[in-house]
Write an enzyme that holds these catalytic residues in place. Structure first.
Site, short mmCIF file in Angstrom:
data_model
loop_
_atom_site.label_atom_id
_atom_site.label_comp_id
_atom_site.label_asym_id
_atom_site.label_seq_id
_atom_site.Cartn_x
_atom_site.Cartn_y
_atom_site.Cartn_z
N HIS A 54 1.90 4.37 12.27
CA HIS A 54 0.67 5.14 12.47
C HIS A 54 0.89 6.35 13.38
O HIS A 54 -0.06 6.88 13.94
CB HIS A 54 -0.48 4.27 13.04
CG HIS A 54 -0.81 3.10 12.15
ND1 HIS A 54 -1.68 2.11 12.51
CD2 HIS A 54 -0.38 2.78 10.91
CE1 HIS A 54 -1.77 1.22 11.53
NE2 HIS A 54 -0.98 1.60 10.54
N ASP B 108 5.67 2.02 7.24
CA ASP B 108 4.29 1.60 6.89
C ASP B 108 3.68 2.60 5.94
O ASP B 108 3.02 3.52 6.35
CB ASP B 108 3.49 1.47 8.19
CG ASP B 108 2.09 0.92 7.98
OD1 ASP B 108 1.80 0.44 6.88
OD2 ASP B 108 1.28 0.99 8.92
N HIS C 33 0.83 -1.22 0.00
CA HIS C 33 0.00 0.00 0.00
C HIS C 33 0.86 1.26 0.00
O HIS C 33 1.90 1.30 0.62
CB HIS C 33 -1.01 -0.02 1.15
CG HIS C 33 -0.44 0.12 2.53
ND1 HIS C 33 -0.30 1.34 3.16
CD2 HIS C 33 -0.01 -0.80 3.42
CE1 HIS C 33 0.19 1.15 4.38
NE2 HIS C 33 0.38 -0.14 4.56
N GLU D 74 -5.34 1.51 1.96
CA GLU D 74 -5.24 0.29 2.77
C GLU D 74 -5.56 0.57 4.23
O GLU D 74 -6.23 -0.21 4.91
CB GLU D 74 -3.81 -0.29 2.66
CG GLU D 74 -3.64 -1.65 3.36
CD GLU D 74 -3.14 -1.55 4.79
OE1 GLU D 74 -2.98 -2.60 5.43
OE2 GLU D 74 -2.91 -0.43 5.30
N GLU D 75 -5.08 1.72 4.70
CA GLU D 75 -5.15 2.03 6.14
C GLU D 75 -6.58 2.25 6.63
O GLU D 75 -6.81 2.36 7.83
CB GLU D 75 -4.31 3.29 6.46
CG GLU D 75 -2.82 3.15 6.18
CD GLU D 75 -2.09 2.32 7.21
OE1 GLU D 75 -2.76 1.70 8.06
OE2 GLU D 75 -0.85 2.28 7.15
N ASP E 217 4.47 -5.23 3.08
CA ASP E 217 3.97 -4.17 3.96
C ASP E 217 4.84 -4.16 5.21
O ASP E 217 4.73 -5.07 6.04
CB ASP E 217 2.49 -4.44 4.31
CG ASP E 217 1.88 -3.28 5.10
OD1 ASP E 217 2.61 -2.32 5.44
OD2 ASP E 217 0.67 -3.35 5.38
N1 BES Z 1 1.11 -2.39 8.02
C1 BES Z 1 -0.10 -2.56 8.75
C2 BES Z 1 -0.38 -3.99 9.08
C3 BES Z 1 0.60 -4.64 10.00
C4 BES Z 1 0.90 -4.07 11.22
C5 BES Z 1 1.16 -5.83 9.61
C6 BES Z 1 1.81 -4.69 12.05
C7 BES Z 1 2.03 -6.46 10.44
C8 BES Z 1 2.36 -5.88 11.65
C9 BES Z 1 -1.28 -2.01 7.96
O1 BES Z 1 -0.96 -0.85 7.27
C10 BES Z 1 -2.37 -1.68 8.92
O2 BES Z 1 -2.24 -0.76 9.65
N2 BES Z 1 -3.43 -2.48 8.90
C11 BES Z 1 -4.55 -2.25 9.77
C12 BES Z 1 -5.69 -3.12 9.35
C13 BES Z 1 -6.39 -2.64 8.12
C14 BES Z 1 -7.45 -3.65 7.73
C15 BES Z 1 -7.01 -1.26 8.34
C16 BES Z 1 -4.20 -2.66 11.19
O3 BES Z 1 -3.31 -3.50 11.38
O4 BES Z 1 -4.85 -2.14 12.10
ZN ZN Z 2 -0.73 0.70 8.70
#
Ligand code: BES
Ligand code: ZN
Length: 395
Positions: free
Chosen positions: A363, A223, A208, A257-258, A285
């Site tokens: 984040h 990220d 993403h 994605e976020e 990612d």
């Molecule tokens: N990069 C993260 C996902 C992640 C975090 C993978 C830590 C492995 C370890 C991704 O950008 C993210 O923040 N995903 C969201 C979920 C999405 C469905 C909104 C999350 O993890 O809260």
């Molecule tokens: Zn993220």
């Protein structure tokens, strides 16, 4: 469905009324364990507690407003040490259907994995450089935010497209395009290398390109500028090595994605609905924070186990002394690979660490390359692994 706005309300507060009218109803799915804390947070925000329309095993579906999404993401992040994810859907039907797992599309069951293309792997794996990966991370992280509705988020996507077009100039078999999304401004970006002998079979490498919150700075260096940078360098190496895949290879920077995997969900649906034979998907990612002694965490949930075995075999064959790996799990649909998995395609995500020990600064305004020692050494390992994946799966 559009709601009617009473005329009196229009006269009283035209902006508020229009803002409400445009604030779309969306549906999210999330882990049932997050429902109670989320309900409490909703009440604290002065919102109505969410009412699940459906729950199955450990997942529930609830209606929300589009304007609530970024706050929900923050709440989920604050309340759970893991980033408790949620996936966003445009309609109730779509959300509820997602709880019924999709079987593999039939062609996926016939894929065989072989490792016999050392010349292409070695050329590309030796061509990738840390300085180039670092440079892409820095360019993307320099945007104030890459939030999916922000103007800088749109600019970052356009920048990526022109960067890729520059890398591919001189190759008539390579095209770049924007994949636009009807519901928000930020496009996804796709670079396609047309396959020589099997152009209808497609290998996808993606990650993403967006980052979080439109409010303050969201550099998202790890990220996920890092994942984009890792495979942007594979594109450069492919051209430098004059690599011509037999299968078509598509590199994808996903929007949004976020806020619930929204960009990749539309792209996976597009491939599925058009009967495109996607042979395999690699998701990058977060690749630049070395959180564990093992270099790569192979995520074993929401991924394809045969393709994960292929990844381990690639490491054993080509990088046995330079890249170590360990299994790990997200516990939820944590990134865009889950969009492909849910659509019935084989997807894998090699991650920068064991998931629970990855970068703690994501984040936040502190997600900068400085947190990775100011280099892209770790992300470069993922460039090499992605190069091997492409060379051995798209041959
Ligand atoms: N990069 C993260 C996902 C992640 C975090 C993978 C830590 C492995 C370890 C991704 O950008 C993210 O923040 N995903 C969201 C979920 C999405 C469905 C909104 C999350 O993890 O809260
Ligand atoms: Zn993220």
């Amino acid at each position: 469905m559009k709601r009617l706005i009473p005329f009196a309300l229009l006269l009283l507060s035209p902006t508020a009324a229009f803002a409400e009218a445009e604030d779309k109803e969306l549906w999210i799915s999330l882990g049932s364990d997050a429902l109670a804390p989320l309900s409490e947070a909703f009440v604290r925000e002065g919102w109505k507690a969410p009412a699940p329309s459906m729950s199955k095993e450990d997942v529930v579906v609830i209606p929300v407003r589009e304007s609530q999404l970024s706050r929900i993401a923050e709440i989920m992040h604050d309340q759970f040490n893991r980033c408790a994810g949620f996936v966003t859907f445009e309609s109730r039907d779509e959300a509820e259907q997602s709880l019924v797992p999709e079987p593999l599309v039939p062609s996926q069951e016939l894929i065989t994995y072989t490792i016999d293309n050392a010349a292409a792997v070695n050329c590309m794996a030796n061509a990738v450089t840390e300085a180039n990966v670092r440079s892409t991370i820095n360019s993307l992280a320099a945007y104030t935010t890459r939030y999916y509705t922000s103007t800088t988020g749109v600019s970052a996507a356009n920048w990526l497209r022109s960067r890729w077009a520059t890398l591919a100039s001189g190759r008539t078999d390579i095209t770049t395009e924007l994949f636009t999304h009807a519901a928000w401004a930020q496009p996804s970006v796709i670079l396609t290398i047309r396959g020589t002998t099997l152009p209808n079979e497609v290998v996808v490498v993606g990650g993403h390109l967006d980052s979080t919150s439109s409010g303050s700075t969201a550099p998202g260096a790890d990220d996920n500028a890092s994942g984009i940078a890792s495979f942007t360098e594979v594109i450069r190496a492919a051209v430098a090595c004059n690599y011509r895949p037999q299968r078509t290879v598509k590199f994808m920077g996903y929007a949004a994605e976020e806020v619930g995997l929204r960009g990749s969900k539309e792209i996976a649906a597009y491939h599925k609905n058009n009967g495109i034979n996607v042979v395999g998907v690699l998701q990058l990612d977060m690749t630049n924070y070395r959180g564990t002694s093992a270099d790569v965490g192979i995520v074993t949930d929401y991924t394809n186990s045969a393709q994960n075995t292929f990844l381990r075999n690639l490491i054993a064959t080509y990088f046995s002394t330079t890249i170590s790996h360990v299994n790990t799990t997200c516990g939820y649909a944590c990134s865009d690979h889950a969009s492909w998995t849910n659509a019935g395609f084989a997807a894998s995500i090699p991650h920068e660490a064991v998931v629970s020990q990855g970068n703690p600064y994501i984040h936040t305004t502190g997600d900068t390359i400085a947190k990775s020692g100011g280099t892209a050494n770790h992300a470069l390992k993922f460039s090499k692994l992605a190069a091997a994946f492409v060379a051995e799966l798209a041959k």
